[in-house]
Design a protein around this motif. Structure first.
Motif, PDB file in Angstrom:
ATOM      1  N   ASP A   1       0.829  -1.210   0.000  1.00 44.04           N
ATOM      2  CA  ASP A   1       0.000   0.000   0.000  1.00 44.04           C
ATOM      3  C   ASP A   1       0.864   1.261   0.000  1.00 44.04           C
ATOM      4  OD1 ASP A   1      -2.346  -1.434  -0.022  1.00 44.04           O
ATOM      5  OD2 ASP A   1      -2.671  -1.312   2.150  1.00 44.04           O
ATOM      6  N   ILE A   2       1.926   1.238   0.782  1.00 43.11           N
ATOM      7  CA  ILE A   2       2.816   2.401   0.881  1.00 43.11           C
ATOM      8  C   ILE A   2       3.483   2.676  -0.461  1.00 43.11           C
ATOM      9  CG2 ILE A   2       4.987   3.212   1.892  1.00 43.11           C
ATOM     10  CD1 ILE A   2       4.091   1.702   4.482  1.00 43.11           C
ATOM     11  N   LEU A   3       3.980   1.626  -1.108  1.00 42.79           N
ATOM     12  CA  LEU A   3       4.636   1.803  -2.402  1.00 42.79           C
ATOM     13  C   LEU A   3       3.645   2.233  -3.480  1.00 42.79           C
ATOM     14  CD1 LEU A   3       7.153  -1.163  -2.353  1.00 42.79           C
ATOM     15  CD2 LEU A   3       7.733   1.247  -2.704  1.00 42.79           C
ATOM     16  N   SER A   4       2.430   1.723  -3.405  1.00 37.85           N
ATOM     17  CA  SER A   4       1.413   2.126  -4.373  1.00 37.85           C
ATOM     18  C   SER A   4       1.089   3.602  -4.235  1.00 37.85           C
ATOM     19  CB  SER A   4       0.147   1.291  -4.166  1.00 37.85           C
ATOM     20  OG  SER A   4      -0.875   1.698  -5.048  1.00 37.85           O
ATOM     21  N   ALA A   5       0.999   4.071  -3.009  1.00 39.35           N
ATOM     22  CA  ALA A   5       0.664   5.478  -2.766  1.00 39.35           C
ATOM     23  C   ALA A   5       1.828   6.404  -3.080  1.00 39.35           C
ATOM     24  CB  ALA A   5       0.230   5.670  -1.309  1.00 39.35           C
ATOM     25  N   SER A   6       3.055   5.911  -2.963  1.00 43.59           N
ATOM     26  CA  SER A   6       4.227   6.770  -3.146  1.00 43.59           C
ATOM     27  C   SER A   6       4.485   7.119  -4.603  1.00 43.59           C
ATOM     28  CB  SER A   6       5.480   6.092  -2.580  1.00 43.59           C
ATOM     29  OG  SER A   6       5.903   5.041  -3.433  1.00 43.59           O
TER      30      SER A   6
ATOM     31  N   ALA B   1       9.862   4.405  -6.328  1.00 43.43           N
ATOM     32  CA  ALA B   1      10.580   3.422  -5.517  1.00 43.43           C
ATOM     33  C   ALA B   1      10.999   4.054  -4.193  1.00 43.43           C
ATOM     34  CB  ALA B   1      11.797   2.924  -6.276  1.00 43.43           C
ATOM     35  N   LEU B   2      11.092   3.232  -3.159  1.00 49.28           N
ATOM     36  CA  LEU B   2      11.479   3.719  -1.835  1.00 49.28           C
ATOM     37  C   LEU B   2      12.626   2.870  -1.293  1.00 49.28           C
ATOM     38  CD1 LEU B   2       7.956   4.222  -0.173  1.00 49.28           C
ATOM     39  CD2 LEU B   2       9.431   5.993  -1.155  1.00 49.28           C
ATOM     40  N   SER B   3      13.464   3.519  -0.516  1.00 51.17           N
ATOM     41  CA  SER B   3      14.565   2.797   0.118  1.00 51.17           C
ATOM     42  C   SER B   3      14.034   1.996   1.305  1.00 51.17           C
ATOM     43  CB  SER B   3      15.635   3.771   0.596  1.00 51.17           C
ATOM     44  OG  SER B   3      15.128   4.579   1.657  1.00 51.17           O
TER      45      SER B   3
ATOM     46  N   ALA C   1      10.423  -1.320  -5.481  1.00 48.36           N
ATOM     47  CA  ALA C   1       9.286  -0.866  -6.282  1.00 48.36           C
ATOM     48  C   ALA C   1       8.308  -2.029  -6.431  1.00 48.36           C
ATOM     49  CB  ALA C   1       9.762  -0.385  -7.662  1.00 48.36           C
ATOM     50  N   LEU C   2       7.083  -1.712  -6.828  1.00 49.48           N
ATOM     51  CA  LEU C   2       6.087  -2.761  -7.026  1.00 49.48           C
ATOM     52  C   LEU C   2       6.518  -3.705  -8.150  1.00 49.48           C
ATOM     53  CD1 LEU C   2       2.791  -0.671  -6.744  1.00 49.48           C
ATOM     54  CD2 LEU C   2       3.830  -2.125  -5.001  1.00 49.48           C
TER      55      LEU C   2
END
Length: 257
Positions: free
Chosen positions: A19-24, A27-29, A66-67
């Motif tokens: 959910d966090i990656l979808s909303a962002s 890509a996140l560390s 990333a997703l």
């Protein structure tokens, strides 16, 4: 009874990461994921690694997450499983109930609009929708809506082949005039037919988008409205746009994408 009994907490946490990656939308560390989720880095790393190994996440060269493509595969499988007639039924019925007119859902078939389901209002004069009949694009609200939202290259190709046959004295037969209408439709987000296909009939169509943001269907209200500026037609425009938006959301569309 404890409502948490039987729940798998690690699965819930893994879904939180998705959910966090979808909303962002980027890509996140590992540190960013850990901070946003509120989980220790060790827990976040274990969850992310498991999701990566199953194809639900992918890890970039810089280590960010990333997703993954498996989510796309799942989404495609869900879309294929939709029975649009069943899914759209509540929206068609609600639309007819709220407007006192008939409602129709259509799709683009080659160079025509084809209606495949409808709901008939219990009030007013009954109109039998033309289900399965190929409708012209240049003089129906469904058709004009589809022309307006087609990808530009395809729209131009279809537009050039339109016969512009006059069905009533109100039918637009000038390509320049129709092109202006299509631009107006894109700006307003709906299309109107004002006695252009059949004398006395007026309709409004709003776009139904799929999860990719592409126009998939046209949701239409049609009836013997006195004129397009009348209060009942203005209400029909508002309700049709609202119901089409809700049906789009049911198909996975999000205006935030």
């Amino acid at each position: 009874m404890d409502e948490n009994k039987g729940k798998v907490k690690s699965l819930s946490k893994a879904i939180d990461l998705l959910d966090i990656l979808s909303a962002s939308r980027r890509a996140l560390s590992l540190s960013e994921l850990s901070e946003r989720a509120g989980y220790p880095k060790s827990t976040t790393h274990a969850l992310a690694s498991t999701l990566r190994d199953r194809g639900l996440l992918r890890q970039l060269q810089n280590g960010d997450y990333a997703l993954g493509m498996r989510l796309f595969e799942y989404g495609s499988a869900v879309s294929r499983g939709f029975d649009i007639s069943e899914l759209s039924r509540p929206y068609l019925e609600s639309l007819s109930s709220l407007t006192g007119a008939n409602s129709v859902i259509s799709l683009l078939d080659g160079e025509s609009a084809v209606s495949f389901d409808y709901a008939v209002s219990s009030s007013g004069v009954q109109i039998l929708p033309e289900i399965g009949v190929k409708l012209p694009l240049h003089c129906t609200s469904q058709g004009k809506l589809m022309l307006a939202y087609l990808p530009q290259s395809r729209a131009q190709s279809v537009f050039r082949r339109q016969s512009m046959r006059p069905f009533t004295r109100h039918t637009i037969i000038d390509r320049g005039h129709l092109q202006q209408q299509l631009e107006d439709i894109r700006q307003k987000g709906y299309a109107v037919e004002d006695g252009e296909y059949k004398v006395g009939l007026r309709s409004v169509s709003a776009p139904v988008f799929d999860a990719n943001g592409d126009l998939k269907y046209a949701l239409t209200t049609i009836g013997f409205f006195r004129k397009v500026s009348a209060d009942d037609f203005v209400n029909a425009v508002r309700v049709t746009v609202d119901q089409a938006g809700m049906l789009s959301n049911a198909l996975g569309f999000s205006s935030d994408k």
